[in-house]
Design a protein around this motif. Structure first.
Motif, mmCIF file in Angstrom:
data_model
loop_
_atom_site.group_PDB
_atom_site.id
_atom_site.type_symbol
_atom_site.label_atom_id
_atom_site.label_comp_id
_atom_site.label_asym_id
_atom_site.label_seq_id
_atom_site.Cartn_x
_atom_site.Cartn_y
_atom_site.Cartn_z
ATOM 1 N N UNK A 7 -25.183 -26.346 10.170
ATOM 2 C CA UNK A 7 -25.196 -26.981 11.490
ATOM 3 C C UNK A 7 -24.182 -28.120 11.529
ATOM 4 N N UNK A 8 -23.287 -28.043 12.492
ATOM 5 C CA UNK A 8 -22.294 -29.103 12.656
ATOM 6 C C UNK A 8 -22.848 -30.201 13.556
ATOM 7 N N UNK A 9 -22.144 -31.322 13.623
ATOM 8 C CA UNK A 9 -22.558 -32.411 14.504
ATOM 9 C C UNK A 9 -22.594 -31.950 15.958
ATOM 10 N N UNK A 10 -21.624 -31.152 16.359
ATOM 11 C CA UNK A 10 -21.604 -30.645 17.731
ATOM 12 C C UNK A 10 -22.791 -29.711 17.994
ATOM 13 N N UNK A 21 -41.757 -26.689 6.995
ATOM 14 C CA UNK A 21 -42.271 -27.015 5.663
ATOM 15 C C UNK A 21 -41.687 -26.125 4.574
ATOM 16 N N UNK A 22 -41.289 -24.914 4.940
ATOM 17 C CA UNK A 22 -40.703 -23.978 3.976
ATOM 18 C C UNK A 22 -39.194 -24.161 3.847
ATOM 19 N N UNK A 23 -38.622 -25.103 4.617
ATOM 20 C CA UNK A 23 -37.185 -25.348 4.544
ATOM 21 C C UNK A 23 -36.348 -24.469 5.449
ATOM 22 N N UNK A 24 -36.996 -23.677 6.301
ATOM 23 C CA UNK A 24 -36.256 -22.822 7.234
ATOM 24 C C UNK A 24 -35.754 -23.654 8.406
ATOM 25 N N UNK A 25 -34.571 -23.318 8.890
ATOM 26 C CA UNK A 25 -33.985 -24.019 10.019
ATOM 27 C C UNK A 25 -34.590 -23.517 11.322
ATOM 28 N N UNK A 26 -35.028 -24.443 12.161
ATOM 29 C CA UNK A 26 -35.499 -24.136 13.507
ATOM 30 C C UNK A 26 -34.512 -24.750 14.482
ATOM 31 N N UNK A 27 -34.230 -24.024 15.573
ATOM 32 C CA UNK A 27 -33.244 -24.493 16.541
ATOM 33 C C UNK A 27 -33.794 -24.308 17.950
ATOM 34 N N UNK A 28 -33.506 -25.291 18.803
ATOM 35 C CA UNK A 28 -33.795 -25.179 20.226
ATOM 36 C C UNK A 28 -35.272 -25.137 20.551
ATOM 37 N N UNK A 29 -35.644 -24.173 21.376
ATOM 38 C CA UNK A 29 -37.030 -24.050 21.835
ATOM 39 C C UNK A 29 -37.996 -23.870 20.672
ATOM 40 N N UNK A 30 -37.536 -23.271 19.587
ATOM 41 C CA UNK A 30 -38.407 -23.070 18.430
ATOM 42 C C UNK A 30 -38.841 -24.408 17.825
#
Length: 79
Positions: A7-10, A21-30
């Motif tokens: 993930x970039x700053x933009x 908690x498992x270290x997975x990336x969540x984005x947006x509505x999630x």
């Protein structure tokens, strides 16, 4: 902290980003759904907006709102 996930700053300015908690990336509505699930009294929001039938619409609406907010912040010179 999120560069390890690509993930970039933009990217971060355009959408909410978090790790679970498992270290997975969540984005947006999630991210919003995960916060609602973890917040006492807000689980009903996660159930409504995170159910398999509504989730695509939730993500679409979040993404459009995030696009507008990002454009507004850019226009105002905030980044």
């Amino acid at each position: 902290a999120l560069t390890g996930h690509g993930a970039s700053l933009d990217d971060i300015r355009r959408r909410l980003h978090a790790t679970d908690a498992a270290g997975r990336l969540l984005v947006g509505a999630d991210v919003a759904i995960a916060v609602w699930q973890a917040t006492p009294g807000e689980g009903w929001l996660a159930m409504v907006f995170g159910n398999p039938f509504i989730l695509p619409l939730t993500r679409f609406a979040y993404d459009r709102f995030a696009d507008l907010l990002y454009a507004w912040n850019r226009r105002k010179g905030r980044w």
